[in-house]
Motif scaffolding. Structure first.
Motif, PDB file in Angstrom:
ATOM      1  N   VAL A  85       0.896  -1.277   0.167  1.00 21.24           N
ATOM      2  CA  VAL A  85      -0.217   0.215  -0.115  1.00 21.24           C
ATOM      3  C   VAL A  85       0.795   1.639  -0.112  1.00 21.24           C
ATOM      4  N   HIS A  86       2.243   1.070   1.036  1.00 19.64           N
ATOM      5  CA  HIS A  86       2.976   2.290   0.869  1.00 19.64           C
ATOM      6  C   HIS A  86       3.495   2.330  -0.414  1.00 19.64           C
ATOM      7  N   ASP A  87       3.757   1.716  -1.610  1.00 19.89           N
ATOM      8  CA  ASP A  87       4.299   1.804  -2.480  1.00 19.89           C
ATOM      9  C   ASP A  87       3.574   2.577  -3.859  1.00 19.89           C
ATOM     10  N   ASP A  88       1.976   2.213  -3.264  1.00 20.21           N
ATOM     11  CA  ASP A  88       0.708   2.593  -4.555  1.00 20.21           C
ATOM     12  C   ASP A  88       0.704   3.822  -3.663  1.00 20.21           C
ATOM     13  N   ILE A  89       0.667   3.770  -2.576  1.00 16.71           N
ATOM     14  CA  ILE A  89       0.292   5.599  -1.914  1.00 16.71           C
ATOM     15  C   ILE A  89       1.183   6.862  -2.778  1.00 16.71           C
ATOM     16  N   LYS A  90       3.196   6.324  -2.464  1.00 20.43           N
ATOM     17  CA  LYS A  90       4.063   7.053  -3.414  1.00 20.43           C
ATOM     18  C   LYS A  90       3.709   7.252  -4.954  1.00 20.43           C
ATOM     19  N   ILE A  91       3.008   6.663  -4.557  1.00 19.53           N
ATOM     20  CA  ILE A  91       3.142   6.458  -7.485  1.00 19.53           C
ATOM     21  C   ILE A  91       2.137   7.665  -6.888  1.00 19.53           C
ATOM     22  N   LEU A  92       0.865   7.843  -6.142  1.00 20.73           N
ATOM     23  CA  LEU A  92      -0.702   8.476  -6.604  1.00 20.73           C
ATOM     24  C   LEU A  92       0.426   9.781  -6.020  1.00 20.73           C
ATOM     25  N   ILE A  93       1.099  10.131  -4.546  1.00 22.08           N
ATOM     26  CA  ILE A  93       1.227  11.103  -4.309  1.00 22.08           C
ATOM     27  C   ILE A  93       2.094  11.324  -5.580  1.00 22.08           C
ATOM     28  N   GLU A  94       2.958  11.090  -5.984  1.00 19.28           N
ATOM     29  CA  GLU A  94       4.047  11.690  -7.376  1.00 19.28           C
ATOM     30  C   GLU A  94       3.440  12.127  -8.553  1.00 19.28           C
ATOM     31  N   HIS A  95       2.437  11.483  -8.577  1.00 19.88           N
ATOM     32  CA  HIS A  95       0.753  12.225  -9.780  1.00 19.88           C
ATOM     33  C   HIS A  95       0.139  13.181  -9.088  1.00 19.88           C
ATOM     34  N   GLY A  96      -0.146  13.442  -8.231  1.00 13.99           N
ATOM     35  CA  GLY A  96      -1.200  14.666  -7.442  1.00 13.99           C
ATOM     36  C   GLY A  96      -2.463  13.736  -7.305  1.00 13.99           C
ATOM     37  N   ILE A  97      -2.664  12.565  -7.299  1.00 18.08           N
ATOM     38  CA  ILE A  97      -4.139  12.074  -6.667  1.00 18.08           C
ATOM     39  C   ILE A  97      -4.418  12.008  -5.310  1.00 18.08           C
ATOM     40  N   VAL A  98      -3.270  11.706  -4.387  1.00 20.39           N
ATOM     41  CA  VAL A  98      -3.048  11.805  -2.716  1.00 20.39           C
ATOM     42  C   VAL A  98      -1.764  12.526  -2.771  1.00 20.39           C
ATOM     43  N   GLU A  99      -2.461  13.458  -1.424  1.00 15.08           N
ATOM     44  CA  GLU A  99      -1.573  14.007  -1.050  1.00 15.08           C
ATOM     45  C   GLU A  99      -1.221  13.938   0.533  1.00 15.08           C
ATOM     46  N   GLN A 100       0.263  14.375   1.225  1.00 11.39           N
ATOM     47  CA  GLN A 100       0.467  14.131   2.987  1.00 11.39           C
ATOM     48  C   GLN A 100       0.290  15.346   2.917  1.00 11.39           C
ATOM     49  N   ASP A 101       0.375  14.948   4.933  1.00 14.42           N
ATOM     50  CA  ASP A 101       0.709  15.777   5.363  1.00 14.42           C
ATOM     51  C   ASP A 101       1.525  15.254   7.383  1.00 14.42           C
ATOM     52  N   ALA A 102       1.807  15.796   7.522  1.00 17.69           N
ATOM     53  CA  ALA A 102       2.119  15.294   9.239  1.00 17.69           C
ATOM     54  C   ALA A 102       0.312  14.769   9.857  1.00 17.69           C
ATOM     55  N   GLY A 103      -0.120  15.040   9.142  1.00 19.00           N
ATOM     56  CA  GLY A 103      -1.621  14.171   9.784  1.00 19.00           C
ATOM     57  C   GLY A 103      -2.012  13.019   9.059  1.00 19.00           C
ATOM     58  N   GLY A 104      -1.847  12.455   8.331  1.00 17.49           N
ATOM     59  CA  GLY A 104      -2.051  11.615   6.708  1.00 17.49           C
ATOM     60  C   GLY A 104      -2.364  11.792   5.666  1.00 17.49           C
ATOM     61  N   ILE A 105      -2.517  10.678   5.336  1.00 23.98           N
ATOM     62  CA  ILE A 105      -3.148  11.040   3.288  1.00 23.98           C
ATOM     63  C   ILE A 105      -4.463  10.943   3.314  1.00 23.98           C
ATOM     64  N   CYS A 106      -4.631  12.006   2.025  1.00 23.52           N
ATOM     65  CA  CYS A 106      -6.296  11.610   1.479  1.00 23.52           C
ATOM     66  C   CYS A 106      -6.126  11.819   0.522  1.00 23.52           C
TER      67      CYS A 106
END
Length: 123
Positions: A85-106
């Motif tokens: 899941v971490h690997d998949d989320i990393k790709i989604l973050i790189e493409h701007g579909i998911v965002e991450q901050d200190a509070g988590g991912i969304c």
């Protein structure tokens, strides 16, 4: 102050079409002076499906329902290995579909619209 609903439009366009669409959206936003949505463009179906496969799409859907959460909690919710899941989320973050901050991912978008057309010429 009201919250602007964020939208993401995903398209598959040729490089020329993508450049033209980008210029048009920029000019429209500039002239209207208002939020015009956000865009993610791929130049082929293969590139689209490399980034947005079924597992990753499931993560996006679940994140929209959950709101901001941790990768560990998301993995638990979708019953998948945390590392995958971490690997998949990393790709989604790189493409701007998911965002991450200190509070988590969304998924920061209220609406995501995917649009592409297959024609005999492109096949």
């Amino acid at each position: 102050m009201t919250k602007t609903e964020r939208t993401l439009e995903i398209k598959i366009l040729t490089e020329e079409q993508a450049m033209q669409a980008s210029a048009t959206r920029f000019l429209d936003a500039w002239n209207k002076g208002e939020y015009a949505g956000e865009y993610l463009t791929f130049t082929s179906p293969g590139m689209f499906f490399e980034v947005i496969n079924a597992r990753r799409w499931d993560l996006v859907v679940k994140l929209q329902k959950l709101g901001k959460t941790s990768i560990r909690e998301l993995a638990k919710q979708v019953q998948r290995d945390v590392r995958r899941v971490h690997d998949d989320i990393k790709i989604l973050i790189e493409h701007g579909i998911v965002e991450q901050d200190a509070g988590g991912i969304c998924v920061p978008y209220d609406t995501i619209h995917a649009d592409f057309t297959l024609t005999a010429e492109a096949a």
